[in-house]
Scaffold this motif. Structure first.
Motif, mmCIF file in Angstrom:
data_model
loop_
_atom_site.group_PDB
_atom_site.id
_atom_site.type_symbol
_atom_site.label_atom_id
_atom_site.label_comp_id
_atom_site.label_asym_id
_atom_site.label_seq_id
_atom_site.Cartn_x
_atom_site.Cartn_y
_atom_site.Cartn_z
ATOM 1 N N ASN A 41 0.799 -1.228 0.000
ATOM 2 C CA ASN A 41 0.000 0.000 0.000
ATOM 3 C C ASN A 41 0.830 1.277 0.000
ATOM 4 O OD1 ASN A 41 -1.762 -2.152 1.859
ATOM 5 N ND2 ASN A 41 -2.823 -1.163 0.169
ATOM 6 N N ALA A 42 2.133 1.132 -0.231
ATOM 7 C CA ALA A 42 2.969 2.329 -0.370
ATOM 8 C C ALA A 42 2.472 3.115 -1.580
ATOM 9 C CB ALA A 42 4.436 1.930 -0.562
ATOM 10 N N PHE A 43 2.301 4.399 -1.440
ATOM 11 C CA PHE A 43 1.788 5.289 -2.510
ATOM 12 C C PHE A 43 0.432 4.804 -3.036
ATOM 13 C CE2 PHE A 43 6.482 5.486 -2.758
ATOM 14 C CZ PHE A 43 6.662 6.831 -2.470
ATOM 15 N N ASP A 44 -0.388 4.309 -2.146
ATOM 16 C CA ASP A 44 -1.637 3.636 -2.531
ATOM 17 C C ASP A 44 -2.505 4.440 -3.505
ATOM 18 O OD1 ASP A 44 -3.059 1.057 -1.525
ATOM 19 O OD2 ASP A 44 -4.658 2.556 -1.618
ATOM 20 N N ASP A 45 -2.686 5.733 -3.231
ATOM 21 C CA ASP A 45 -3.573 6.545 -4.089
ATOM 22 C C ASP A 45 -3.021 6.682 -5.507
ATOM 23 O OD1 ASP A 45 -5.227 6.854 -1.971
ATOM 24 O OD2 ASP A 45 -4.913 9.013 -1.715
ATOM 25 N N TRP A 46 -1.706 6.590 -5.623
ATOM 26 C CA TRP A 46 -1.104 6.725 -6.953
ATOM 27 C C TRP A 46 -0.966 5.381 -7.649
ATOM 28 C CZ3 TRP A 46 3.371 10.325 -4.852
ATOM 29 C CH2 TRP A 46 2.815 11.587 -4.557
ATOM 30 N N ARG A 47 -0.880 4.318 -6.846
ATOM 31 C CA ARG A 47 -0.639 2.997 -7.450
ATOM 32 C C ARG A 47 -1.899 2.311 -7.939
ATOM 33 N NH1 ARG A 47 2.875 -0.136 -3.405
ATOM 34 N NH2 ARG A 47 2.880 -2.017 -4.670
ATOM 35 N N TYR A 48 -3.024 2.659 -7.307
ATOM 36 C CA TYR A 48 -4.269 1.990 -7.685
ATOM 37 C C TYR A 48 -5.297 3.012 -8.150
ATOM 38 C CZ TYR A 48 -2.100 -1.728 -4.948
ATOM 39 O OH TYR A 48 -1.227 -2.653 -4.449
ATOM 40 N N LEU A 49 -6.187 2.576 -9.016
ATOM 41 C CA LEU A 49 -7.210 3.485 -9.540
ATOM 42 C C LEU A 49 -8.455 3.486 -8.660
ATOM 43 C CD1 LEU A 49 -6.765 2.571 -13.307
ATOM 44 C CD2 LEU A 49 -6.099 4.720 -12.204
ATOM 45 N N ASP A 50 -8.627 2.423 -7.882
ATOM 46 C CA ASP A 50 -9.784 2.400 -6.977
ATOM 47 C C ASP A 50 -9.321 2.570 -5.534
ATOM 48 O OD1 ASP A 50 -8.513 -0.027 -6.908
ATOM 49 O OD2 ASP A 50 -10.225 -1.181 -7.639
ATOM 50 N N ALA A 51 -10.256 2.885 -4.684
ATOM 51 C CA ALA A 51 -9.925 3.186 -3.291
ATOM 52 C C ALA A 51 -9.519 1.913 -2.549
ATOM 53 C CB ALA A 51 -11.127 3.823 -2.605
ATOM 54 N N GLY A 52 -8.577 2.069 -1.629
ATOM 55 C CA GLY A 52 -8.121 0.916 -0.866
ATOM 56 C C GLY A 52 -8.514 1.006 0.592
ATOM 57 N N GLU A 53 -8.728 -0.129 1.189
ATOM 58 C CA GLU A 53 -9.008 -0.209 2.626
ATOM 59 C C GLU A 53 -8.168 -1.343 3.182
ATOM 60 O OE1 GLU A 53 -10.814 1.512 4.817
ATOM 61 O OE2 GLU A 53 -11.413 2.946 3.268
ATOM 62 N N PRO A 54 -7.818 -1.269 4.474
ATOM 63 C CA PRO A 54 -7.079 -2.393 5.055
ATOM 64 C C PRO A 54 -7.902 -3.664 4.918
ATOM 65 C CG PRO A 54 -7.464 -0.631 6.692
ATOM 66 C CD PRO A 54 -8.096 -0.197 5.431
ATOM 67 N N GLY A 55 -7.234 -4.735 4.628
ATOM 68 C CA GLY A 55 -7.942 -6.017 4.541
ATOM 69 C C GLY A 55 -8.392 -6.373 3.132
#
Ligand code: SF4
Lengths: 211, 467
Positions: A41-55
């Motif tokens: 999840n490093a740089f999560d907003d830039w690495r993925y196009l959809d939103a991330g949540e723990p788990g």
């Protein structure tokens, strides 16, 4: 702490100033009570196009192919190159844990935010501040060749480029010593326990309201 | 002895030992702890079989993750709940005082320290949070630390520190009506940039600072970190001492008298030399609004969003363009034409009684604009909430269409349920406008409480001076 002596690795260019700790590891991941597992999840907003949540299983998420760390061979890089004021923002050490968990051992930038800089050394991540012009040259070299590599020698305090140029860098003596030997500085401080007690005895007289 | 700055005095008084290379082992008098940056530190102690050096200096509170409504139902999010419960358990295990979620004294860590008198002049104070600079308003050497350092302080009561350089920011003259401490600090950051204070301890001085309440001084020191400085400071004066007097953790009786005479020395000597010094005319400061994704991207409310095309520095210009794209703004548009979706009044920058009063004054008898989907007021602590209710502020906010919440960090960083949806634009009294700070894709504009209140009523930014 893992030792750092000498390392050769691929350089990932992150051509942005003021990369903040919110960007390095977004807050939803700070709910973890562990030190590991932040890399995906490093740089999560830039690495993925959809939103991330723990788990959430990251392999089910839409990857941003334009982001450098999602491209080969930069997904294997161990050296991060960025612009000034890297690591600004919150004190979250999770930012450093995310970078090391991803595989980075070195960050090179013209300048760093103080707390991030401190946190790095405590986790075996070496932040190297170089002149903005030198960083600019490195960006050009990295842009010019896919998978460009650098060698970082902490003991000698120099970076060696692919064409054998050497770039000297500064590092604090004590921090270098701890990093080279993988030492935990709590243990080192506790060797001075008597000094701490002596200080406390003295201050009980001077500022008794603090005891 | 040669003339010293306030920072030098505070630092020197806490040196346990000094290494040849200038690294000091610095004694820490107060350690504030919260749920996000402490679990790994306590875990570290357990793994190494270490005990805290002194438990009486630590004070813990959950704030980042706590819900601000329906608290009786507990925390729904299981991951957040685990973190708060972990703090409760660690405090019990290690014998540390905690104001748990159901305690009226619970609140944002940087609000409760001063409120309880746990923050005292002349102390060294640390917390695993970058906004620890807030406490410098009391002439306290306060700075944020990372989790490894939290563990280090727990285990040794000390930290390894090198001395920073000294900077003084003088705000001289009289502030205009409607201009607040928040506008001062945003103007300073706009002037020196987010890295302008890196490596410095930043003392705020000058006649305009002297006239500020402790609340205002805390707002300014709080955002020293946004100018890159880990330490913000204001010298001790009667305002400081009046504020501290009678608080639960403050000294009493003869110890109080002894403390006060020591605290009166906590000013920079008249001929002390600063490595850098800047002066700003208070009268020139207007209400500020940030337009981008870094606090230095700030202009006055009667100004326009800047144009990246006229910026000669290429790196800067492309950074500005990225920010405009993210914020969904176009170059050169007037700031007062930017309409908003949400309003957040809260955070360790602006959630104290004075902040709520300033906002309530603007809101009184008016209604939140129809285009504003949500307007939140989140007091900084349970005691502030209680006091505000005694003064009837809650009624003013609720009548206008605001939601009146329980204390915590809330939408400052959106770790709980309070957040922006992608693309939503918020007038926020918090301290960071980074991408995604208030929710992924959310757009944050930093303003003072009065400006946030005025924007809530108008539905877009307006100059509170003629509102
Ligand atoms: S209110 Fe915001 S800035 Fe302050 S401690 Fe909480 S999250 Fe951090």
């Amino acid at each position: 702490m893992e030792k750092f002596t000498r390392l050769t690795g691929i350089v990932a260019p992150l051509d942005r100033p003021n990369v903040d700790t919110d960007a390095i590891i977004p807050k939803q991941y700070l709910k973890s009570i562990k030190r590991s597992g932040f890399g995906p999840n490093a740089f999560d907003d830039w690495r993925y196009l959809d939103a991330g949540e723990p788990g959430i299983d990251n392999s089910t998420r839409r990857v941003n192919k334009d982001f450098i760390l999602n491209q080969s061979p930069y997904d294997q890089s161990s050296i991060l190159l960025a612009r000034e004021n890297f690591g600004c923002g919150s004190s979250r050490e999770h930012a450093v844990w995310a970078l090391t968990d991803f595989g980075f051992r070195v960050v090179i930038a013209p300048s760093f935010a103080d707390i991030f800089f401190n946190n790095s050394f405590k986790n075996g991540l070496l932040p190297i501040a170089l002149d903005a012009a030198v960083v600019d040259d490195l960006f050009k070299a990295v842009d010019g060749k896919k998978g460009y590599q650098l060698t970082v020698d902490l003991d000698q305090q120099k970076i060696i480029t692919e064409d054998n140029n050497e770039i000297a860098f500064e590092v604090d003596e004590f921090r270098k010593y701890c990093l080279l030997n993988g030492l935990d500085d709590i243990g080192l401080t506790l060797q001075h326990a008597d000094d701490i007690r002596t200080y406390e005895q003295r201050m009980k007289q001077v500022t008794p309201w603090l005891f | 002895m040669s003339a010293q700055t306030l920072y030098d005095k505070l630092f020197d008084a806490h040196v346990v030992r000094m290494e040849d290379d200038g690294t000091a082992l610095l004694y820490i008098d107060r350690h504030l702890v919260h749920e996000v940056t402490s679990p790994q530190a306590f875990e570290g102690l357990r793994i190494a079989g270490r005990k805290p050096w002194r438990t009486d200096t630590a004070l813990a509170v959950p704030d980042h993750n706590v819900p601000t409504s329906h608290r009786d139902q507990g925390i729904i999010d299981p991951v957040a709940r685990t973190q708060v419960e972990t703090l409760d358990a660690n405090c019990r295990e290690f014998g540390i005082t905690e104001f748990a979620m159901d305690d009226i004294r619970q609140g944002i860590v940087h609000v409760i320290g001063p409120e309880q008198g746990a923050t005292l002049p002349g102390m060294t104070l640390v917390c695993g949070d970058s906004h620890t600079a807030t406490h410098g308003a009391f002439g306290t050497l306060a700075f944020g630390i990372g989790t490894s350092e939290v563990e280090h302080v727990l285990a040794t009561q000390c930290l390894l520190q090198k001395k920073m350089k000294n900077m003084r920011v003088n705000i001289e003259g009289v502030l205009g009506a409607g201009v607040t401490a928040k506008d001062i600090v945003l103007a300073v950051i706009g002037k020196i940039g987010t890295a302008g204070g890196t490596g410095y301890a930043m003392e705020f001085a000058g006649s305009a600072i002297r006239k500020l309440s402790m609340e205002g001084r805390m707002t300014i020191c709080n955002m020293a970190i946004e100018a890159g400085a880990r330490v913000g400071l204001v010298a001790v004066d009667d305002t400081t001492i009046e504020f501290v007097k009678g608080r639960p953790y403050a000294p009493e009786g003869h110890l109080w008298d002894q403390a006060v005479s020591a605290w009166k020395q906590l000013v920079s000597d008249e001929d002390a030399v600063f490595d850098t010094e800047i002066t700003i005319d208070a009268a020139s400061i207007k209400p500020q609004v940030t337009w981008g994704t870094s606090p230095e991207m700030v202009v006055a409310v009667d100004d326009r969003v800047p144009d990246p095309a006229v910026e000669v520095d290429q790196v800067k210009s492309s950074g500005m363009q990225k920010a405009l794209d993210y914020m969904g703004l176009s170059a050169s548009m007037p700031v007062n034409e930017i309409s908003i979706d949400k309003v957040f009044i809260g955070s360790c920058t602006n959630s104290r009684l004075e902040d709520l009063q300033q906002a309530a004054e603007v809101i009184k008898g008016r209604k939140v604009a129809a285009n504003v989907k949500q307007a939140l007021v989140v007091p900084g602590s349970g005691l502030i909430k209680q006091r505000a209710e005694e003064l009837g502020l809650d009624k003013i906010f609720i009548a206008a269409g605001f939601e009146w919440r329980d204390p915590g960090c809330s939408m400052c960083l959106a770790m709980n349920a309070d957040r922006l949806e992608p693309g939503e634009r918020c007038a926020s009294t918090s301290n960071r406008n980074f991408e995604g700070r208030q929710g992924q894709g959310g757009r944050t504009h930093l303003v003072s409480p009065a400006m946030a209140a005025a924007a809530a009523i108008a539905g877009h930014f307006v100059d509170v001076r003629n509102f």
